[in-house]
Scaffold this active site. Structure first.
Site, PDB file in Angstrom:
ATOM      1  N   TYR A   1       4.126  -6.869   5.772  1.00  0.00           N
ATOM      2  CA  TYR A   1       3.151  -7.945   5.994  1.00  0.00           C
ATOM      3  C   TYR A   1       3.743  -9.221   5.417  1.00  0.00           C
ATOM      4  O   TYR A   1       3.847  -9.365   4.193  1.00  0.00           O
ATOM      5  CB  TYR A   1       1.820  -7.580   5.320  1.00  0.00           C
ATOM      6  CG  TYR A   1       1.399  -6.157   5.662  1.00  0.00           C
ATOM      7  CD1 TYR A   1       0.677  -5.878   6.821  1.00  0.00           C
ATOM      8  CD2 TYR A   1       1.787  -5.086   4.854  1.00  0.00           C
ATOM      9  CE1 TYR A   1       0.338  -4.567   7.158  1.00  0.00           C
ATOM     10  CE2 TYR A   1       1.455  -3.781   5.185  1.00  0.00           C
ATOM     11  CZ  TYR A   1       0.730  -3.527   6.331  1.00  0.00           C
ATOM     12  OH  TYR A   1       0.412  -2.230   6.660  1.00  0.00           O
TER      13      TYR A   1
ATOM     14  N   GLU B   1       2.208   5.993   7.223  1.00  0.00           N
ATOM     15  CA  GLU B   1       1.850   4.668   7.710  1.00  0.00           C
ATOM     16  C   GLU B   1       2.503   3.507   6.957  1.00  0.00           C
ATOM     17  O   GLU B   1       1.824   2.713   6.317  1.00  0.00           O
ATOM     18  CB  GLU B   1       0.328   4.502   7.679  1.00  0.00           C
ATOM     19  CG  GLU B   1      -0.342   4.859   6.352  1.00  0.00           C
ATOM     20  CD  GLU B   1      -1.854   4.577   6.399  1.00  0.00           C
ATOM     21  OE1 GLU B   1      -2.216   3.450   6.745  1.00  0.00           O
ATOM     22  OE2 GLU B   1      -2.643   5.486   6.083  1.00  0.00           O
TER      23      GLU B   1
ATOM     24  N   HIS C   1       0.834  -1.205   0.000  1.00  0.00           N
ATOM     25  CA  HIS C   1       0.000   0.000   0.000  1.00  0.00           C
ATOM     26  C   HIS C   1       0.867   1.253   0.000  1.00  0.00           C
ATOM     27  O   HIS C   1       2.094   1.174   0.093  1.00  0.00           O
ATOM     28  CB  HIS C   1      -0.992  -0.013   1.172  1.00  0.00           C
ATOM     29  CG  HIS C   1      -0.370  -0.065   2.549  1.00  0.00           C
ATOM     30  ND1 HIS C   1       0.207   1.029   3.146  1.00  0.00           N
ATOM     31  CD2 HIS C   1      -0.258  -1.089   3.439  1.00  0.00           C
ATOM     32  CE1 HIS C   1       0.628   0.688   4.352  1.00  0.00           C
ATOM     33  NE2 HIS C   1       0.375  -0.592   4.557  1.00  0.00           N
TER      34      HIS C   1
ATOM     35  N   ARG D   1       2.210  -2.456  11.053  1.00  0.00           N
ATOM     36  CA  ARG D   1       2.019  -1.117  10.473  1.00  0.00           C
ATOM     37  C   ARG D   1       2.152  -0.124  11.614  1.00  0.00           C
ATOM     38  O   ARG D   1       1.712  -0.407  12.741  1.00  0.00           O
ATOM     39  CB  ARG D   1       0.651  -0.999   9.793  1.00  0.00           C
ATOM     40  CG  ARG D   1       0.358   0.385   9.219  1.00  0.00           C
ATOM     41  CD  ARG D   1      -0.780   0.407   8.187  1.00  0.00           C
ATOM     42  NE  ARG D   1      -2.073   0.057   8.714  1.00  0.00           N
ATOM     43  CZ  ARG D   1      -2.685  -1.106   8.516  1.00  0.00           C
ATOM     44  NH1 ARG D   1      -2.098  -2.045   7.784  1.00  0.00           N
ATOM     45  NH2 ARG D   1      -3.869  -1.359   9.036  1.00  0.00           N
TER      46      ARG D   1
HETATM   47  N1  GLY Z   1      -7.515   3.081   8.511  1.00  0.00           N
HETATM   48  C1  GLY Z   1      -7.476   3.226   7.129  1.00  0.00           C
HETATM   49  C2  GLY Z   1      -6.154   3.630   6.682  1.00  0.00           C
HETATM   50  O1  GLY Z   1      -5.217   3.593   7.464  1.00  0.00           O
HETATM   51  O2  GLY Z   1      -5.971   4.061   5.586  1.00  0.00           O
HETATM   52 MN    MN Z   2      -4.565   5.614   7.204  1.00  0.00          MN
HETATM   53 MN    MN Z   3      -5.365   3.595   9.590  1.00  0.00          MN
END
Ligand code: GLY
Ligand code: MN
Ligand code: MN
Length: 465
Positions: A404, A400, A356, A421
């Site tokens: 994983y 963030e 991500h 995370r």
């Molecule tokens: N909690 C959704 C995100 O971290 O994008």
């Molecule tokens: Mn987020």
């Molecule tokens: Mn989040």
């Protein structure tokens, strides 16, 4: 009966409407229409909790369903009009207080107000002889249909000298751009939401022990949110033990927590329609194993690198690129990936463990509105159109990174099912960024020290078990 709305002075919302009006005027003026949304049935006689449309609330501070803002933007002046539910003694006995148009107009500072039941007639009057209608196109089909009907009616009155608007335009991009830059009142609310959420993460760590279920820890979070006045969680809380942490948007929250596993919690409260978004990952038994700590330190270092890369003037992608470099090198050092850093970055092989982005805009919506692309990027200036935009002061974003590691034959078993995370919320400043979610323990030492404070688990009600 009184209420605490609007939560900000009416002038705060009025200033936003004035700014919107200025942008609409620059496009020739017309009527902006935005609705608050309606209550939606969950199952027989029981509604989903109502949460106002973010754009409507941003411009009005009005908390009720079935509201509609009409902003009539002329060349010289602007009129702010609210349509809302009428007072209704019987409904108020069953469902609670409603302002009604008269009180709403006064308390929220509108120029005029009408019962929402009269929407069609009011729109016929407001849209007559206007150059354009501005809507959030594609977002409110019922309103679009209603406007089409009104346009048809107005065209039928051409012989009476009445003109219909010539265009229906999208207003989303104007509002998205406004919402992307947070004002003082918004930042104050977001800081408070973040403090509540950080405290909730602290308490969740204390509520965690082997044998507890994910939902028990979730309950500890939700208790703190509500206890401090948060209306809702900002999104579905992710409370993911062991391998569940490798499911990015894990929802079930019903597994038993095991000694030796990690627990990933991604949870934040919403306060007065503003989101917070925090993730912490920590050991269920309070002590990281060597392998868990090794992976954790890589993610933490990546987060520090991304934070260091977040400041006004750099592109949105810069923190992501900084994090990816550290994560990729860490994966190579842990022997989870083969090859050199350049090779791993170029091939994208790190995406097996990091799939991500490193952040997103944060505001009234957890994945907040606002374009990620450079609005002024032009190929003729040597900037490709998909280039990410430059960060500016008072934008708010999450940072963030994660790793994983699903169980697989080619992976050393000591790393199996480790999902980590670490997520904080940041306000962009001139020289860097303010991490305003820092109260949630984050380093290995701080987490272990904090979790050493845990008391023996409380008994559940014996009969229920
Ligand atoms: N909690 C959704 C995100 O971290 O994008
Ligand atoms: Mn987020
Ligand atoms: Mn989040």
């Amino acid at each position: 009966m009184s209420s605490f709305y609007p939560t900000q002075k009416p002038s705060v919302y009025a200033k936003r409407r004035a700014k919107l009006a200025q942008a609409v005027r620059a496009q020739g003026g017309g009527v902006v229409l935005i609705r608050s949304g309606e209550e939606i049935m969950r199952n027989r006689d029981s509604d989903y909790p109502f949460r106002t449309d973010s754009y409507f609330y941003y411009l009005t501070g009005f908390p009720e369903p079935e509201g509609c803002l009409a902003l009539v933007v002329g060349q010289e002046s602007t009129q702010s009009i609210l349509l809302c539910r009428e007072k209704n003694e019987e409904r108020e006995i069953w469902d609670g207080f409603r302002y009604g148009p008269k009180a709403a107009r006064k308390q929220f500072g509108f120029d005029n107000s009408y019962p929402v039941d009269e929407l069609e007639e009011v729109l016929e009057n407001l849209l007559a002889n206007q150059p354009a209608v501005f809507l959030r196109l594609g977002e409110d089909p019922e309103l679009e249909g209603g406007v089409s009907e009104v346009l048809k009616t107005l065209r039928g009155k051409v012989r009476m000298g009445i003109g219909a608007p010539h265009s229906v335009q999208d207003v989303s991009h104007i509002l998205d751009e406004m919402r992307l830059f947070k004002g003082k009142e918004e930042l104050d609310t977001m800081r408070r939401a973040a403090s509540i959420s950080a405290f909730a993460h602290q308490q969740a760590m204390l509520a965690t022990h082997p044998g507890a279920h994910e939902y028990e820890v979730e309950a500890a979070l939700l208790y703190i949110f509500k206890r401090h006045g948060s209306e809702f969680p900002a999104y579905g809380s992710i409370v993911a033990g062991g391998e569940n942490a490798c499911v990015l948007h894990y929802r079930a929250n019903n597994a038993e927590l095991k000694d030796g596993d990690l627990l990933l919690i991604d949870a934040g409260c919403e306060l007065d329609c503003y989101a917070s978004d925090i993730t912490r990952t920590f050991p269920v038994n309070g002590k990281f194993s060597k392998a868990q700590q090794a992976v954790y330190e890589v993610v933490l270092e990546a987060q520090y690198a991304a934070i260091a890369a977040t400041k006004a003037g750099v592109r949105f992608n810069a923190p992501h690129d900084a994090a990816v470099k550290v994560l990729a090198q860490g994966l190579i050092d842990l022997k989870l990936l083969n090859g050199g850093l350049d090779e791993v970055l170029e091939s994208g092989s790190y995406r097996r463990f990091y799939m991500h982005r490193t952040g997103h805009w944060l505001g009234m919506d957890v994945h907040d509105c606002g374009s990620y692309r450079d609005p002024s990027a032009k190929p003729e200036d040597g900037v490709a159109p998909h280039t990410s935009r430059k960060l500016k002061e008072n934008m708010v974003l999450t940072i963030e990174p994660g790793l994983y590691i699903r169980a697989a034959e080619d992976i050393d078993s000591k790393y199996h099912n480790i999902g980590i995370r670490i997520e904080d919320d940041a306000i962009v400043t001139k020289t860097g960024c303010e991490i305003y979610t820092h109260e949630a323990p984050k380093t290995v030492a701080d987490i272990q020290k904090w979790m050493a404070k845990r008391a023996a688990p409380k008994n559940k009600i014996a009969k229920i078990k």
